[in-house]
Design a protein around this motif. Structure first.
Motif, PDB file in Angstrom:
ATOM      1  N   PHE A 155     -23.145  14.756  14.239  1.00 27.57           N
ATOM      2  CA  PHE A 155     -22.310  15.975  14.182  1.00 27.57           C
ATOM      3  C   PHE A 155     -21.000  15.713  14.946  1.00 27.57           C
ATOM      4  O   PHE A 155     -19.901  15.969  14.449  1.00 27.57           O
ATOM      5  N   THR A 156     -21.146  15.155  16.148  1.00 26.16           N
ATOM      6  CA  THR A 156     -19.958  14.920  16.993  1.00 26.16           C
ATOM      7  C   THR A 156     -19.141  13.724  16.517  1.00 26.16           C
ATOM      8  O   THR A 156     -17.963  13.624  16.818  1.00 26.16           O
ATOM      9  N   TRP A 157     -19.768  12.828  15.791  1.00 29.97           N
ATOM     10  CA  TRP A 157     -19.062  11.652  15.222  1.00 29.97           C
ATOM     11  C   TRP A 157     -17.996  12.115  14.216  1.00 29.97           C
ATOM     12  O   TRP A 157     -17.024  11.432  13.940  1.00 29.97           O
ATOM     13  N   LYS A 158     -18.186  13.318  13.684  1.00 28.04           N
ATOM     14  CA  LYS A 158     -17.201  13.905  12.762  1.00 28.04           C
ATOM     15  C   LYS A 158     -16.280  14.875  13.505  1.00 28.04           C
ATOM     16  O   LYS A 158     -15.071  14.883  13.302  1.00 28.04           O
ATOM     17  N   ILE A 159     -16.906  15.706  14.333  1.00 23.06           N
ATOM     18  CA  ILE A 159     -16.142  16.771  14.987  1.00 23.06           C
ATOM     19  C   ILE A 159     -15.113  16.212  15.967  1.00 23.06           C
ATOM     20  O   ILE A 159     -13.963  16.679  16.008  1.00 23.06           O
ATOM     21  N   ALA A 160     -15.514  15.209  16.731  1.00 24.93           N
ATOM     22  CA  ALA A 160     -14.599  14.687  17.773  1.00 24.93           C
ATOM     23  C   ALA A 160     -13.293  14.149  17.167  1.00 24.93           C
ATOM     24  O   ALA A 160     -12.212  14.536  17.622  1.00 24.93           O
ATOM     25  N   PRO A 161     -13.329  13.285  16.126  1.00 23.64           N
ATOM     26  CA  PRO A 161     -12.048  12.828  15.577  1.00 23.64           C
ATOM     27  C   PRO A 161     -11.255  13.946  14.918  1.00 23.64           C
ATOM     28  O   PRO A 161     -10.027  13.953  14.969  1.00 23.64           O
ATOM     29  N   ALA A 162     -11.948  14.914  14.296  1.00 21.18           N
ATOM     30  CA  ALA A 162     -11.227  16.018  13.645  1.00 21.18           C
ATOM     31  C   ALA A 162     -10.478  16.848  14.689  1.00 21.18           C
ATOM     32  O   ALA A 162      -9.308  17.196  14.499  1.00 21.18           O
ATOM     33  N   LEU A 163     -11.150  17.134  15.811  1.00 17.68           N
ATOM     34  CA  LEU A 163     -10.482  17.901  16.871  1.00 17.68           C
ATOM     35  C   LEU A 163      -9.348  17.092  17.487  1.00 17.68           C
ATOM     36  O   LEU A 163      -8.259  17.612  17.742  1.00 17.68           O
ATOM     37  N   ALA A 164      -9.611  15.810  17.715  1.00 18.92           N
ATOM     38  CA  ALA A 164      -8.573  14.946  18.315  1.00 18.92           C
ATOM     39  C   ALA A 164      -7.344  14.908  17.420  1.00 18.92           C
ATOM     40  O   ALA A 164      -6.204  14.937  17.897  1.00 18.92           O
ATOM     41  N   ALA A 165      -7.575  14.894  16.110  1.00 20.45           N
ATOM     42  CA  ALA A 165      -6.456  14.807  15.156  1.00 20.45           C
ATOM     43  C   ALA A 165      -5.678  16.115  15.063  1.00 20.45           C
ATOM     44  O   ALA A 165      -4.596  16.156  14.484  1.00 20.45           O
ATOM     45  N   GLY A 166      -6.236  17.202  15.604  1.00 23.09           N
ATOM     46  CA  GLY A 166      -5.524  18.485  15.567  1.00 23.09           C
ATOM     47  C   GLY A 166      -5.985  19.398  14.439  1.00 23.09           C
ATOM     48  O   GLY A 166      -5.310  20.377  14.116  1.00 23.09           O
ATOM     49  N   CYS A 167      -7.138  19.090  13.853  1.00 20.62           N
ATOM     50  CA  CYS A 167      -7.666  19.934  12.767  1.00 20.62           C
ATOM     51  C   CYS A 167      -8.541  21.053  13.329  1.00 20.62           C
ATOM     52  O   CYS A 167      -9.050  20.958  14.441  1.00 20.62           O
ATOM     53  N   CYS A 168      -8.738  22.087  12.533  1.00 19.51           N
ATOM     54  CA  CYS A 168      -9.719  23.123  12.865  1.00 19.51           C
ATOM     55  C   CYS A 168     -10.896  22.978  11.897  1.00 19.51           C
ATOM     56  O   CYS A 168     -10.713  22.569  10.736  1.00 19.51           O
ATOM     57  N   ILE A 169     -12.072  23.319  12.380  1.00 17.20           N
ATOM     58  CA  ILE A 169     -13.295  22.880  11.689  1.00 17.20           C
ATOM     59  C   ILE A 169     -14.225  24.038  11.346  1.00 17.20           C
ATOM     60  O   ILE A 169     -14.407  24.965  12.140  1.00 17.20           O
ATOM     61  N   VAL A 170     -14.841  23.926  10.160  1.00 13.49           N
ATOM     62  CA  VAL A 170     -16.039  24.711   9.856  1.00 13.49           C
ATOM     63  C   VAL A 170     -17.145  23.672   9.657  1.00 13.49           C
ATOM     64  O   VAL A 170     -17.045  22.810   8.769  1.00 13.49           O
ATOM     65  N   ALA A 171     -18.155  23.733  10.522  1.00 16.10           N
ATOM     66  CA  ALA A 171     -19.171  22.682  10.512  1.00 16.10           C
ATOM     67  C   ALA A 171     -20.553  23.250  10.278  1.00 16.10           C
ATOM     68  O   ALA A 171     -20.832  24.399  10.637  1.00 16.10           O
ATOM     69  N   LYS A 172     -21.403  22.407   9.677  1.00 14.76           N
ATOM     70  CA  LYS A 172     -22.797  22.814   9.452  1.00 14.76           C
ATOM     71  C   LYS A 172     -23.740  21.673   9.814  1.00 14.76           C
ATOM     72  O   LYS A 172     -23.682  20.606   9.202  1.00 14.76           O
ATOM     73  N   PRO A 173     -24.626  21.884  10.787  1.00 13.55           N
ATOM     74  CA  PRO A 173     -25.686  20.896  11.030  1.00 13.55           C
ATOM     75  C   PRO A 173     -26.811  21.122  10.020  1.00 13.55           C
ATOM     76  O   PRO A 173     -26.782  22.118   9.293  1.00 13.55           O
TER      77      PRO A 173
END
Ligand code: NDP
Length: 479
Positions: A155-173
């Motif tokens: 989950f964090t392997w995706k979320i961390a780069p997206a946040l670092a890049a400046g994106c906002c996220i809708v995520a589902k585990p």
């Protein structure tokens, strides 16, 4: 315990007020309830993400980095609680969750928090006439969908780069393993992540996942899961011209040459086969052994497999826990039956396991080793994703390369030989995105990670992950 969605910086019940039972697979009983969210909850999450994007995308990299580093620190500080949650949700040994899953989740945030401080873009001077420079800008709203096997880790392997890049996220585990993603919400709030930047919607793939993938405001989908799901997601997202990163299934070969370091090879091949009950996309489930050492390898491999301690995942000495769910338990058992029908000989395991005490209704399968199957039978071609491996002898390098490449998958492989020239030559011919020579699961987060063929599209890790969440824009200035 009733879990909640994390939307716009706070915990919210699903709009439908309906929940799914969350089962502890080691006990076979319900221990919490997961929101059975719908497209309406996803819509709320998208609105929150849209509102947060203008500010987050313009937040200086150093500030984004500071918040992500704080998240990493808080994950480390809450190691015990998160590891317990992961072990309870998945059935994996608590020791594995403590030593691998949770530290890696913290490392994911740490890695991308620092990477973003060192990013750069290109410039091209066109003779004396023009200067081109390239901007990388956050792509916008992104969807991150992850599986149950390494829940917080992936989950964090995706979320961390997206946040670092400046994106906002809708995520589902995965709805099978919602707990650590649920706990991550509180950690993000404590770390000062602005409301709406990360939204976590819990629930089923065909409702929440589908709504994320099909939402017109979501520009990119980063997905890890099964190949059939990946194919479906591509069929929805591709006609909408969304950017797609698909990390899918595997059927990975472990190739053992007679000139390997024998002890190290057997030990690591056992680990590669059975870590996390064989439920890692990188597990080596087809073990090819050069014929001259086949019997010796088989004897040592079985002995070490039988020595693995299987039992209550909460016990710190347990090495093999429970299969993640009742449905997956039956799937793995059905493949053991198929192997028998195909003429396979069970060398050890092959049965369910009763763990006395509170785990007597848990979904345990004894680590299973099978031989006597041809390389092209279904057992050796289809992903089982459980504690089941096959042993197959080979005579020549050409033959083993053919066996290794015979499946529809191409995720990972490990090759065992002390002959370096042979190792490099074989590695170059194996159709896999990730190859380990004389090791397994040795990861450097800077390296490209992903699969060929039906194991996926795109690469995660390092700059590739940050690039995925950015749009590239070239600007040409006439001089
Ligand atoms: P699934 O493909 O079943 O599910 C993955 C995620 O996708 C889950 O969150 C799931 O939700 C969701 N999902 C299901 N249907 C849809 C849909 N129509 N639209 C959007 N999302 C959907 O995989 P598993 O969870 O069973 O995970 C195991 C698989 O993952 C294995 O094949 C394994 O090899 C692969 N994997 C690949 C890795 C890699 O890096 N290449 C790493 C780890 C695992 P729900 O849980 O509700 O179904």
């Amino acid at each position: 315990m009733y879990l909640a969605n994390y939307i716009n910086g706070s915990y919210q019940a699903p709009l439908s007020q309906s929940y799914l039972p969350n089962i502890n697979p080691a006990l076979g009983s319900v221990y919490s309830h997961v929101p059975d969210s719908t497209a309406e909850d996803v819509e709320q999450a998208v609105i929150a993400a849209q509102n947060a994007f203008p500010l987050w995308s313009k937040t200086p990299a150093a500030e984004r980095s500071r918040i992500l580093l704080k998240i990493a620190d808080l994950i480390n500080e809450n190691l015990e609680q998160l590891a317990k949650a992961e072990s309870t949700d998945t059935g994996k040994p608590i020791t594995l969750a403590k030593n691998m899953d949770i530290p890696r989740a913290a490392a994911n945030f740490h890695f991308f928090a620092t990477a973003i401080l060192h990013s750069h873009t290109e410039a091209h001077h066109t003779d004396q006439t023009a200067l081109n420079y390239t901007l990388k800008q956050p792509i916008g709203l992104v969807g991150c969908i992850s599986p149950w096997n390494l829940p917080l880790y992936l989950f964090t392997w995706k979320i961390a780069p997206a946040l670092a890049a400046g994106c906002c996220i809708v995520a589902k585990p995965s709805e099978l393993t919602p707990l650590t993603a649920y706990l991550l919400g509180e950690i993000c709030t404590k770390a000062g992540l602005p409301a709406g930047v990360l939204n976590i919607v819990q629930g089923l793939g065909n409702k929440v996942g589908q709504a994320i993938v099909a939402h017109p405001k979501i520009k990119a989908i980063s997905f890890t899961g099964g190949t059939a799901t990946g194919k479906h997601i591509a069929s929805v997202a591709a006609p909408m011209f969304k950017k797609l990163s698909l990390e899918l299934g595997g059927k990975n070969p472990t190739i053992v040459f007679a000139d390997c370091n024998f002890e190290e090879t057997v030990q690591t091949a056992v680990r590669a086969a059975f870590t996390n009950q064989g439920q890692i996309c990188l597990c080596g489930s087809r073990i090819f052994i050069e014929r001259s050492i086949y019997d010796k390898f088989k004897t040592a491999f079985i002995a070490q497999t039988q020595a693995l301690k299987q039992g209550n995942p909460a016990d710190s000495s347990t090495q093999i826990g429970a299969t993640v769910s009742e449905a997956h338990y039956h799937k793995v058992l059905s493949y053991i039956n198929l192997a028998k029908e195909e003429g396979g000989k069970i060398l050890c395991g092959g049965t369910t396991l009763k763990v006395a005490g509170e785990c007597e209704n848990g979904y345990f399968i004894a680590p299973t080793v099978i031989e006597n199957l041809p390389f092209d039978c279904r057992t050796n071609q289809e992903e089982i994703f459980g504690a089941v491996v096959t042993l197959q002898p080979f005579d020549t390098t050409e033959e083993v390369i053919q066996y290794a490449n015979s499946t529809a998958y191409g995720l990972a492989a490990s090759i065992w030989t002390e002959n370096l020239r042979k190792a490099h030559q074989v590695a170059a011919q194996i159709e896999s995105g990730v190859i380990w020579l004389n090791c397994w699961l040795l990861r450097d987060l800077r390296t490209p990670f992903g699969g060929m063929k039906q194991s996926g599209v795109g690469r995660e890790g390092g700059w590739e992950a940050l690039d995925f969440f950015m749009e590239t824009k070239n600007i040409c200035v006439k001089l």
